[in-house]
Write a protein that holds these residues in place. Structure first.
Motif, short mmCIF file in Angstrom:
data_model
loop_
_atom_site.label_atom_id
_atom_site.label_comp_id
_atom_site.label_asym_id
_atom_site.label_seq_id
_atom_site.Cartn_x
_atom_site.Cartn_y
_atom_site.Cartn_z
N GLY A 77 -13.70 49.97 19.30
CA GLY A 77 -13.50 50.86 18.13
C GLY A 77 -12.67 50.29 17.13
N ASN A 78 -12.64 48.90 16.98
CA ASN A 78 -11.85 48.51 15.96
C ASN A 78 -12.81 48.40 14.85
OD1 ASN A 78 -9.71 47.73 17.42
ND2 ASN A 78 -10.37 46.24 18.38
N PRO A 79 -12.44 48.55 13.61
CA PRO A 79 -13.35 48.22 12.36
C PRO A 79 -13.93 46.85 12.25
CG PRO A 79 -11.26 48.48 11.61
CD PRO A 79 -11.02 48.73 13.04
N ILE A 80 -15.14 46.70 12.24
CA ILE A 80 -15.80 45.42 11.90
C ILE A 80 -15.44 44.78 10.22
CG2 ILE A 80 -18.05 44.19 11.93
CD1 ILE A 80 -19.12 46.55 13.79
N MET A 81 -14.92 43.63 10.27
CA MET A 81 -14.39 42.87 9.14
C MET A 81 -15.49 41.84 8.92
SD MET A 81 -12.08 44.97 8.16
CE MET A 81 -11.46 44.17 6.80
N ILE A 82 -16.25 42.00 7.90
CA ILE A 82 -17.00 40.79 7.55
C ILE A 82 -16.44 40.33 6.21
CG2 ILE A 82 -19.42 40.04 6.91
CD1 ILE A 82 -20.42 42.23 8.60
N VAL A 83 -16.09 38.88 6.59
CA VAL A 83 -15.40 38.04 5.49
C VAL A 83 -16.43 37.40 4.77
CG1 VAL A 83 -13.42 36.67 4.80
CG2 VAL A 83 -13.11 38.10 6.65
N ASP A 84 -16.31 37.43 3.15
CA ASP A 84 -17.35 36.84 2.45
C ASP A 84 -17.14 35.20 2.73
OD1 ASP A 84 -18.53 38.91 1.49
OD2 ASP A 84 -17.40 39.21 -0.19
N LYS A 85 -18.01 34.46 2.86
CA LYS A 85 -17.88 33.02 3.08
C LYS A 85 -17.46 32.46 1.56
CE LYS A 85 -18.97 32.80 7.26
NZ LYS A 85 -18.27 32.52 8.27
N ASP A 86 -17.00 31.21 1.59
CA ASP A 86 -16.58 30.68 0.30
C ASP A 86 -18.05 29.90 -0.03
OD1 ASP A 86 -14.10 30.98 0.44
OD2 ASP A 86 -13.33 29.18 1.67
N ARG A 87 -17.84 30.01 -1.58
CA ARG A 87 -19.19 29.12 -1.91
C ARG A 87 -19.34 27.62 -1.86
NH1 ARG A 87 -22.86 32.52 -4.04
NH2 ARG A 87 -21.92 34.48 -4.73
N GLY A 88 -20.35 27.16 -1.69
CA GLY A 88 -20.13 25.63 -1.55
C GLY A 88 -21.61 25.26 -1.46
N PHE A 89 -21.68 23.84 -1.49
CA PHE A 89 -23.12 23.21 -1.50
C PHE A 89 -23.11 21.94 -0.59
CE2 PHE A 89 -26.54 20.27 -2.99
CZ PHE A 89 -27.61 21.11 -2.48
N ALA A 90 -22.39 21.05 -0.63
CA ALA A 90 -22.19 19.88 0.10
C ALA A 90 -22.22 20.09 1.69
CB ALA A 90 -21.17 18.99 -0.20
N ARG A 91 -21.13 21.06 2.00
CA ARG A 91 -21.12 21.44 3.54
C ARG A 91 -22.32 22.09 4.12
NH1 ARG A 91 -16.76 26.30 3.96
NH2 ARG A 91 -17.65 27.53 2.23
N TYR A 92 -22.93 22.80 3.49
CA TYR A 92 -24.07 23.59 3.99
C TYR A 92 -25.25 22.37 4.05
CZ TYR A 92 -21.51 28.02 3.23
OH TYR A 92 -20.57 28.83 3.40
N MET A 93 -25.25 21.56 3.11
CA MET A 93 -26.34 20.71 3.24
C MET A 93 -26.14 19.85 4.32
SD MET A 93 -28.70 21.53 0.90
CE MET A 93 -29.88 19.89 1.22
N ILE A 94 -24.93 19.38 4.34
CA ILE A 94 -24.64 18.41 5.47
C ILE A 94 -24.61 18.91 6.84
CG2 ILE A 94 -22.77 16.95 6.55
CD1 ILE A 94 -21.74 16.62 3.60
N GLY A 95 -24.08 20.24 6.95
CA GLY A 95 -24.24 21.02 8.15
C GLY A 95 -25.76 21.19 8.68
N GLY A 96 -26.43 21.56 7.80
CA GLY A 96 -28.06 21.90 7.90
C GLY A 96 -28.90 20.80 8.14
N ILE A 97 -28.57 19.63 7.64
CA ILE A 97 -29.14 18.21 8.10
C ILE A 97 -28.82 17.83 9.41
CG2 ILE A 97 -29.07 15.91 7.31
CD1 ILE A 97 -28.96 16.50 4.45
N PHE A 98 -27.64 17.89 9.80
CA PHE A 98 -27.19 17.54 11.28
C PHE A 98 -27.80 18.68 12.11
CE2 PHE A 98 -23.44 15.29 9.74
CZ PHE A 98 -23.64 13.99 10.44
N PHE A 99 -27.73 20.23 11.81
CA PHE A 99 -28.41 21.01 12.65
C PHE A 99 -29.81 20.69 12.61
CE2 PHE A 99 -30.40 25.21 13.49
CZ PHE A 99 -29.72 25.45 14.69
N GLY A 100 -30.89 20.52 11.47
CA GLY A 100 -32.10 20.17 11.60
C GLY A 100 -32.51 18.82 12.28
N LEU A 101 -31.54 17.84 12.00
CA LEU A 101 -32.13 16.67 12.86
C LEU A 101 -32.08 16.74 14.32
CD1 LEU A 101 -30.12 14.00 10.64
CD2 LEU A 101 -32.71 14.08 10.91
N GLY A 102 -30.77 17.47 14.68
CA GLY A 102 -30.74 17.61 16.10
C GLY A 102 -31.76 18.76 16.54
N TRP A 103 -32.21 19.61 15.83
CA TRP A 103 -33.16 20.50 16.08
C TRP A 103 -34.57 19.71 16.38
CZ3 TRP A 103 -34.51 25.71 13.13
CH2 TRP A 103 -35.35 26.39 13.90
#
Length: 137
Positions: A67-93
């Motif tokens: 019954g609590n309201p769902i709060m979806i917080v906007d993410k901070d914009r960024g490029f490097a952290r998403y690229m680095i995280g995506g590379i690690f995720f993709g390599l592992g995958w």
């Protein structure tokens, strides 16, 4: 007993992923070798479903199951952290041959070698937990 419905949805989701061959190493291999559209289609449908679902939740101001309201917080914009995280995720995958999502589905289908991947995922999560305060977010 309230959480039983989530367990049922999880089982149904696992069956759907298995029948759609989304947990198949061969399908993932085809995706990374650009030999088949199958997995890309599944991923695009998942993204579209998520976008539509988030928009419905935001516009209708929906509540969670308690019954609590769902709060979806906007993410901070960024490029490097998403690229680095995506590379690690993709390599592992790519190295393992599966996304971390179906680890339990694969265990349930009798592919016990995925237990090594589960141990690696738990170890990686533990290390991240130890380092999260010093990592850029």
């Amino acid at each position: 007993m309230k959480l039983f419905r989530f367990l049922i949805v999880g089982f149904i989701f696992g069956i759907v992923l298995t029948k759609a061959e989304a947990v198949s190493w061969y399908r993932i291999y085809e995706m990374f070798m650009f030999q088949s559209f199958h997995m890309y289609g599944i991923i695009m449908v998942a993204i579209a479903t998520g976008v539509i679902g988030i928009q419905i939740i935001k516009r209708k101001k929906m509540n969670d199951f308690k019954g609590n309201p769902i709060m979806i917080v906007d993410k901070d914009r960024g490029f490097a952290r998403y690229m680095i995280g995506g590379i690690f995720f993709g390599l592992g995958w790519g190295l393992v041959g599966c996304c971390p999502g179906p680890i339990f589905i694969l265990l349930g289908t009798g592919i016990y070698a995925i237990g090594v991947v589960l141990i690696g995922a738990l170890l990686g999560t533990y290390i991240y937990g130890m380092l999260k305060d010093i990592l850029p977010h």
